[in-house]
Design an enzyme around this catalytic site. Structure first.
Site, PDB file in Angstrom:
ATOM      1  N   GLY A  56     -53.981 -26.380  11.283  1.00 58.82           N
ATOM      2  CA  GLY A  56     -55.096 -25.450  11.422  1.00 58.82           C
ATOM      3  C   GLY A  56     -55.989 -25.899  12.549  1.00 58.82           C
ATOM      4  N   CYS A  83     -49.870 -31.781  10.588  1.00 58.31           N
ATOM      5  CA  CYS A  83     -50.930 -31.718  11.599  1.00 58.31           C
ATOM      6  C   CYS A  83     -52.327 -31.833  10.969  1.00 58.31           C
ATOM      7  CB  CYS A  83     -50.767 -30.440  12.425  1.00 58.31           C
ATOM      8  SG  CYS A  83     -51.729 -30.495  13.953  1.00 58.31           S
ATOM      9  N   TYR A  84     -53.110 -30.769  10.955  1.00 60.91           N
ATOM     10  CA  TYR A  84     -54.437 -30.862  10.333  1.00 60.91           C
ATOM     11  C   TYR A  84     -54.312 -31.291   8.867  1.00 60.91           C
ATOM     12  CZ  TYR A  84     -58.900 -29.329   8.356  1.00 60.91           C
ATOM     13  OH  TYR A  84     -60.095 -29.275   7.682  1.00 60.91           O
ATOM     14  N   HIS A 172     -45.172 -30.884  14.476  1.00 63.57           N
ATOM     15  CA  HIS A 172     -44.799 -29.647  13.786  1.00 63.57           C
ATOM     16  C   HIS A 172     -43.283 -29.553  13.568  1.00 63.57           C
ATOM     17  CE1 HIS A 172     -48.713 -27.679  13.787  1.00 63.57           C
ATOM     18  NE2 HIS A 172     -48.914 -28.380  14.888  1.00 63.57           N
ATOM     19  N   GLU A 174     -41.764 -27.368  11.932  1.00 73.84           N
ATOM     20  CA  GLU A 174     -41.332 -25.976  11.758  1.00 73.84           C
ATOM     21  C   GLU A 174     -40.989 -25.280  13.068  1.00 73.84           C
ATOM     22  OE1 GLU A 174     -44.292 -27.191  11.447  1.00 73.84           O
ATOM     23  OE2 GLU A 174     -45.884 -25.823  12.062  1.00 73.84           O
ATOM     24  N   ASP A 230     -38.534  -0.643   7.109  1.00 82.55           N
ATOM     25  CA  ASP A 230     -39.159  -1.084   5.863  1.00 82.55           C
ATOM     26  C   ASP A 230     -39.051  -0.026   4.764  1.00 82.55           C
ATOM     27  OD1 ASP A 230     -39.785  -3.202   7.460  1.00 82.55           O
ATOM     28  OD2 ASP A 230     -41.890  -2.681   7.700  1.00 82.55           O
ATOM     29  N   LYS A 369     -39.861  -9.447   8.512  1.00 76.37           N
ATOM     30  CA  LYS A 369     -39.060  -8.347   9.067  1.00 76.37           C
ATOM     31  C   LYS A 369     -37.568  -8.684   9.145  1.00 76.37           C
ATOM     32  CE  LYS A 369     -39.658  -4.322  11.160  1.00 76.37           C
ATOM     33  NZ  LYS A 369     -40.607  -3.315  10.631  1.00 76.37           N
TER      34      LYS A 369
END
Ligand code: XMP
Length: 513
Positions: A56, A83-84, A172, A174, A230, A369
């Site tokens: 963050g 991280c944060y 990170h 991810e 969708d 999505k």
């Protein structure tokens, strides 16, 4: 879902929270993003098998810095702090003086040396590349923690208290730019949290059909079907669950792309045997839009008309207790956390009036999505539906600039279809997020067969994007643009000029209005 087979991601405002959720799911574990300050009791009641503290923009030194409920560390649930989040753990267990501003804020690729590794970094080489993006860093280990990795700038790039199953990483895992990130998340999910895995789209589809059956019982449901991905996937799931007790309403507002109504009818009514009521509301919409040129005004009129038409249909069709919506996860997260300015008032079937009193069925609320597309493929929807470029609710009304007439709509539709055909023929359709034609309100002088023309200008717009939040103009090969432009001026009388839009988003938006 109250089984211990999911991970909760406590969000502290990270750019990457959705990405974390996605990576975890790709690794076979269901995950959900929740607010960073969710009370520990609430977390316990949701029964996660692991907790991730996201990054963050905050600093543990900032007055309004977001902190988690301190009890989250005592739930007996393994924690991975990124991280944060990593700084929050260090500050909680060691005090804020364990965190300090980095002398050189690290953004981008860093070389991380692994010392020890433990379960989290098991199986990794001694050095890895990792993506950093931080202003503060952890420079001392809190009591009880061991250091797992460091970089030249960050002495504690990864740490662990294996006893309490608390893990922190400054980088990170991810993001794509941390090539070993997947392995690290996998270690955490399976070696540390010991989660069972097995989350997959076919399991999702299966479970979802069961849940819809339970929710709807003997009732019946109505669905606004637009032909977009969708609503198509949502309607098909509900159809698999309750069959004929689902009725889909497709509103032709006269602002559709070429062949759209036919596609929806063929696909859903003829091939899938669903009840599809097509409403021809073209006159009504176009009359309401006559002479209106302001984009927001157009959007509002279309939104209101849409609700009116839908309501009338609902009343005429009988007693429906449920309303199916194709809300997807980014919609949920964005509407839950955003305080952003209204750039465009997006129109969705979601804005039905309170008094309609139908209970919502939203089977895609948990999905991204690309996951929606995977579910769609699982339940038998064709690529033609699943990979169709997104199309805004107000349709061609926001692609015909200024006041709308049937003639202008027809020009826009023809130019748009030619562009789509050429992009398909060049094999570019899937890699482009959206490609379409915008009919300008400008006339221009041209020359054709020795004669002067005074026709309309069309603008081609094609963008690449991950999520429509940001977008870049697509670098379409010149020969494809050339063929498209030549076909448009030759085949669409009245259009004598073609331009290509090379504006990214921001500062532009994808649509012109
Ligand atoms: P913009 O133009 O805001 O568009 O960059 C972002 C994405 O949203 C689509 N869009 C809409 N979708 N109702 C929708 O359902 C709307 O009113 C609407 N306006 C824009 C746009 O096509 C792009 O994919």
């Amino acid at each position: 879902m109250k089984t211990q087979d999911k991970v909760l991601i406590l969000d502290f405002g990270a750019q990457y929270s959705q990405l974390i959720a996605r990576r975890v799911r790709e690794l076979g574990v269901y995950s959900e993003i929740v607010p960073g300050d969710l009370p520990a009791e609430e977390i316990r009641s949701r029964g996660p098998g692991g907790l991730i503290l996201s990054g963050g923009p905050g600093s543990v030194y900032a007055e309004n810095a977001p902190w988690p409920d301190p009890e989250v560390y005592s739930l007996g649930v393994p924690v991975l702090a990124i991280c944060y989040g990593h700084q929050l753990v260090a500050a909680h267990f060691g005090g804020r003086n364990h965190v300090r501003p980095a002398p050189n804020a690290e953004y981008g690729r860093s070389r991380v040396s692994i010392s020890g590794g433990g379960e989290l970094l098991a199986g990794l080489p001694d050095e890895i590349d990792a993506w950093m993006s931080h202003g503060d860093l952890v420079d001392r280990l809190p009591p009880g923690f061991i250091c797992l990795a460091s970089t030249p700038d960050a002495p504690v790039a990864a740490m662990a208290d294996p006893e309490r199953e608390l893990y922190g990483v400054q980088f990170h895992p991810e993001v794509h730019h941390t090539p070993q990130g997947k392995k690290i998340l996998e270690n955490w999910l399976y070696r540390i949290c010991r989660l069972p895995g097995g989350w997959s789209m076919s399991r999702f589809a299966h479970r979802s059909v069961e849940e819809i059956r339970k929710q709807v019982g003997d009732g019946s449901a109505l669905c606004g079907l637009s032909g977009g991905v969708d609503s198509s996937v949502a309607a098909t799931l509900v159809h698999q669950a309750i069959g004929d007790r689902l009725t889909c309403v497709f509103v032709d507002h006269g602002l559709l792309r070429e062949g759209e109504r036919e596609l929806v009818e063929r696909m859903f009514r003829d091939q899938m045997n669903m009840n599809v009521v097509s409403v021809d509301a073209r006159d009504r919409f176009l009359t309401a839009l006559a002479w209106v040129s302001d984009p927001e005004e157009k959007r509002k009129i279309i939104g209101h008309q849409f609700i009116d038409v839908f309501e009338e249909q609902a009343a005429a069709l009988g007693d429906y207790q449920f309303l199916v919506q194709g809300t997807i996860y980014p919609d949920v997260v964005e509407s839950g956390t955003s305080s952003s300015a209204v750039i465009k008032s997006h129109h969705n079937v979601g804005g039905l009036p309170e008094y309609m009193k139908m209970e919502l069925v939203e089977p895609l609320r948990e999905l991204f999505k690309d996951e929606v597309r995977l579910v769609g493929a699982e339940i038998g929807l064709s690529d033609e539906v699943l990979w169709r470029h997104p199309f805004p609710g107000p349709g061609l009304a926001v692609r015909v600039l200024g006041a709308i007439t049937r003639d202008k709509l027809s020009l826009a539709r023809k130019a748009d279809a030619i562009f789509a055909e050429e992009i398909q023929a060049a094999g570019l359709y899937r890699e482009i997020w959206q490609a379409f034609a915008v009919l300008s309100d400008t006339r221009s002088v041209g020359v054709m067969g020795d004669g002067r023309t005074y026709g309309r200008a069309v603008i081609l717009r094609a963008v690449t994007s991950e999520d429509a939040m940001t977008a870049d103009w697509a670098r379409i090969p010149h020969d494809v643009l050339d063929r498209t432009a030549r076909r448009i001026v030759n085949e669409v009388k009245e259009i004598n000029r073609v331009a290509y839009d090379i504006t990214s988003k921001p500062p532009g938006t994808i649509e012109w209005e």
